[in-house]
Write a protein that holds these residues in place. Sequence first.
Motif, PDB file in Angstrom:
ATOM      1  N   ALA A 238       0.828  -1.209   0.000  1.00  0.00           N
ATOM      2  CA  ALA A 238       0.000   0.000   0.000  1.00  0.00           C
ATOM      3  C   ALA A 238       0.858   1.253   0.000  1.00  0.00           C
ATOM      4  O   ALA A 238       1.957   1.276   0.564  1.00  0.00           O
ATOM      5  N   LYS A 239       0.343   2.300  -0.607  1.00  0.00           N
ATOM      6  CA  LYS A 239       1.045   3.582  -0.597  1.00  0.00           C
ATOM      7  C   LYS A 239       1.141   4.133   0.808  1.00  0.00           C
ATOM      8  O   LYS A 239       2.147   4.722   1.193  1.00  0.00           O
ATOM      9  N   TRP A 240       0.073   3.951   1.566  1.00  0.00           N
ATOM     10  CA  TRP A 240       0.043   4.419   2.953  1.00  0.00           C
ATOM     11  C   TRP A 240      -0.429   3.284   3.841  1.00  0.00           C
ATOM     12  O   TRP A 240      -1.450   2.652   3.572  1.00  0.00           O
ATOM     13  N   LYS A 241       0.306   3.023   4.908  1.00  0.00           N
ATOM     14  CA  LYS A 241      -0.070   2.008   5.891  1.00  0.00           C
ATOM     15  C   LYS A 241      -0.536   2.728   7.159  1.00  0.00           C
ATOM     16  O   LYS A 241       0.227   3.493   7.760  1.00  0.00           O
ATOM     17  N   ILE A 242      -1.774   2.454   7.542  1.00  0.00           N
ATOM     18  CA  ILE A 242      -2.388   3.160   8.666  1.00  0.00           C
ATOM     19  C   ILE A 242      -2.957   2.125   9.637  1.00  0.00           C
ATOM     20  O   ILE A 242      -3.745   1.263   9.236  1.00  0.00           O
ATOM     21  N   VAL A 243      -2.545   2.208  10.890  1.00  0.00           N
ATOM     22  CA  VAL A 243      -3.040   1.301  11.923  1.00  0.00           C
ATOM     23  C   VAL A 243      -3.980   2.075  12.839  1.00  0.00           C
ATOM     24  O   VAL A 243      -3.678   3.194  13.266  1.00  0.00           O
ATOM     25  N   VAL A 244      -5.132   1.467  13.130  1.00  0.00           N
ATOM     26  CA  VAL A 244      -6.154   2.089  13.975  1.00  0.00           C
ATOM     27  C   VAL A 244      -6.405   1.207  15.192  1.00  0.00           C
ATOM     28  O   VAL A 244      -6.623  -0.001  15.054  1.00  0.00           O
ATOM     29  N   GLY A 245      -6.354   1.783  16.373  1.00  0.00           N
ATOM     30  CA  GLY A 245      -6.684   1.072  17.599  1.00  0.00           C
ATOM     31  C   GLY A 245      -7.311   2.026  18.587  1.00  0.00           C
ATOM     32  O   GLY A 245      -7.274   3.244  18.398  1.00  0.00           O
ATOM     33  N   HIS A 246      -7.886   1.491  19.651  1.00  0.00           N
ATOM     34  CA  HIS A 246      -8.507   2.379  20.634  1.00  0.00           C
ATOM     35  C   HIS A 246      -7.479   3.028  21.550  1.00  0.00           C
ATOM     36  O   HIS A 246      -7.516   4.242  21.777  1.00  0.00           O
ATOM     37  N   HIS A 247      -6.566   2.249  22.065  1.00  0.00           N
ATOM     38  CA  HIS A 247      -5.660   2.748  23.101  1.00  0.00           C
ATOM     39  C   HIS A 247      -4.480   3.523  22.504  1.00  0.00           C
ATOM     40  O   HIS A 247      -4.044   3.277  21.383  1.00  0.00           O
ATOM     41  N   THR A 248      -3.987   4.429  23.306  1.00  0.00           N
ATOM     42  CA  THR A 248      -2.837   5.231  22.907  1.00  0.00           C
ATOM     43  C   THR A 248      -1.576   4.369  22.856  1.00  0.00           C
ATOM     44  O   THR A 248      -1.440   3.399  23.592  1.00  0.00           O
ATOM     45  N   ILE A 249      -0.652   4.734  21.985  1.00  0.00           N
ATOM     46  CA  ILE A 249       0.731   4.273  22.126  1.00  0.00           C
ATOM     47  C   ILE A 249       1.517   5.372  22.815  1.00  0.00           C
ATOM     48  O   ILE A 249       2.165   5.149  23.837  1.00  0.00           O
ATOM     49  N   LYS A 250       1.392   6.589  22.272  1.00  0.00           N
ATOM     50  CA  LYS A 250       2.001   7.756  22.913  1.00  0.00           C
ATOM     51  C   LYS A 250       0.925   8.818  23.113  1.00  0.00           C
ATOM     52  O   LYS A 250       0.155   9.111  22.200  1.00  0.00           O
ATOM     53  N   SER A 251       0.895   9.396  24.312  1.00  0.00           N
ATOM     54  CA  SER A 251      -0.126  10.408  24.600  1.00  0.00           C
ATOM     55  C   SER A 251       0.293  11.255  25.781  1.00  0.00           C
ATOM     56  O   SER A 251       0.860  10.757  26.762  1.00  0.00           O
TER      57      SER A 251
END
Length: 325
Positions: free
Chosen positions: A200-213
């Motif tokens: 894919a041209k763009w790889k986007i991961v979606v989740g509920h919890h933060t990784i960094k915040s």
Amino acid sequence: MRAVTMIFLILGMLLVHGTNAELQRFEHPTKADGSLTALVIGDWGRKGQYNQSEVAYQMGVTAEKMDVDLIISTGDNFYPGGLSDVNDPAFDESFTKIYTAPSLQQQWYTVLGNHDYRGDALAQLSPVLRGKDGNWFCMKSYILNTDVAEFFFIDTTPFQDKYFNDPEDEVYDWRGVLPRDKYLSTLLQDLESALKESRAKWKIVVGHHTIKSAGIHGNTQELVQKLLPILEANDVDLYINGHDHCLQHISSSDSPLQFLTSGGGSKAWRGYYDWPNAKEMKFYYDGQGFMTMQIAGGDVDINFYDIFGNILHKWSASKTFFSQI
């Protein structure tokens, strides 16, 4: 367009990727010019309260202006404890009767948040709800293919130890998750494999919890340890989440990965901020709002909006792609 989208979804339900049914692949069409516009909202389901209705109104105005193709929900879809079952009136009261604008009658691709797990988590995955409202689509983890980007939706709640070790007198619906270690290892393996295979041209991961915040929940250490290395090793461009009830953009110091929080769908204004690296923090807003994302070829544009439709923050990136023979 809706009929075409539903055909893509039905066909996609027959295409199971690998051995883990959690990572099925689905297809969503782009516009005729190959571009895609998405609206992102999280932490919203409060039957219109805490300005949910006002945010929904502005989402409709913005979605009409931008000709939105799909909507992403980053979880905590129904407060305070998810849905009781597929007949819970909260589904209509917090979703169907709130997001009524014609421009929002698009496919909603959703994930579960920790509050969703406090009810009947499987209810949100049920085709019964899709029968009630064709805009609704929810699975624990799955992949959404488009011509211009690939979205990897990940079930992040089972990663957090505290929901198992210190449940705060809450009961969580772990059906389909236990044994936990096997569930997480399979999910991570399948995600890593899918990311490696992705062109894919763009790889986007979606989740509920933060990784960094910088919000009140802060970094999710289990995701930092187990998920982040996989994202960085496989050139993921964006990690999009909710959980913290704010709007936020953090840039990684170690990779091109951007961390985008859209958790301002209803209750917000926590009054908390803590981030030590000023160069990484590109934007933080402790209030309600939502995010939009436009992808056209090698260009991606991100906007954050407040409840009045003001653009609070913009970010863009470009890539050069070479055709593969």
